[in-house]
Design a protein around this motif. Structure first.
Motif: not given
Length: 164
Positions: A11-22
């Protein structure tokens, strides 16, 4: 509805997507050495006890850290505490800190420690609000750019302290 999950490589990909939003947050993480490979390596560690915060099954924040047990003392070290820009100043960072404070690890938790850039005033205020005390500094700890380094402030919060 809020839900917490332990973070792992699945589920680490969810963290990546969140950080890449900003993009500015993403750049900041890179500047202080937290690449996605570094975060992934952290999540692989045996000491990793990282938690994601979901709201209606959408990742809105996470806390990445280690649970350490040394000489009959247990400590949680916060490495990253991140909340989506759309959800900041709504109490979610404090919520994650409280989840860690109340978590049942192998041994009762005694302290939570972390370091934060001295210019990150919102984070410093958050930690003070959550009863963290400054216990030290690391001069020129963060390399922000080729010509600029920044001091880290070290904070600690006592947990499950017996009162006499």
């Amino acid at each position: 509805m809020l839900k917490t999950i332990f973070l792992n490589l699945k589920n680490f990909e969810l963290c990546q997507q969140l950080i890449q939003k900003n993009i500015s947050d993403f750049s900041y993480f890179l500047n202080i050495g937290w690449t996605f490979d570094e975060i992934s390596n952290q999540i692989k560690k045996d000491t990793n006890k990282s938690i994601g915060l979901l709201k209606f099954d959408r990742m809105i924040g996470f806390i990445i850290g280690n649970f350490l047990y040394i000489e009959k003392k247990s400590e949680y070290e916060i490495l990253i505490l991140y909340i989506d820009n759309d959800y900041r100043k709504l109490g979610y960072a404090s919520y994650l800190i409280n989840v860690i404070s109340k978590s049942s690890f192998l041994y009762p938790l005694k302290t939570i420690t972390l370091e934060v850039s001295e210019s990150n005033i919102p984070a410093i205020n958050l930690y003070k609000k959550n009863k963290f005390n400054q216990i030290g500094k690391r001069k020129n700890y963060y390399t922000i750019s080729k010509n600029f380094k920044e001091t880290a402030i070290i904070f600690e919060k006592k947990i499950n302290e017996k009162r006499s």
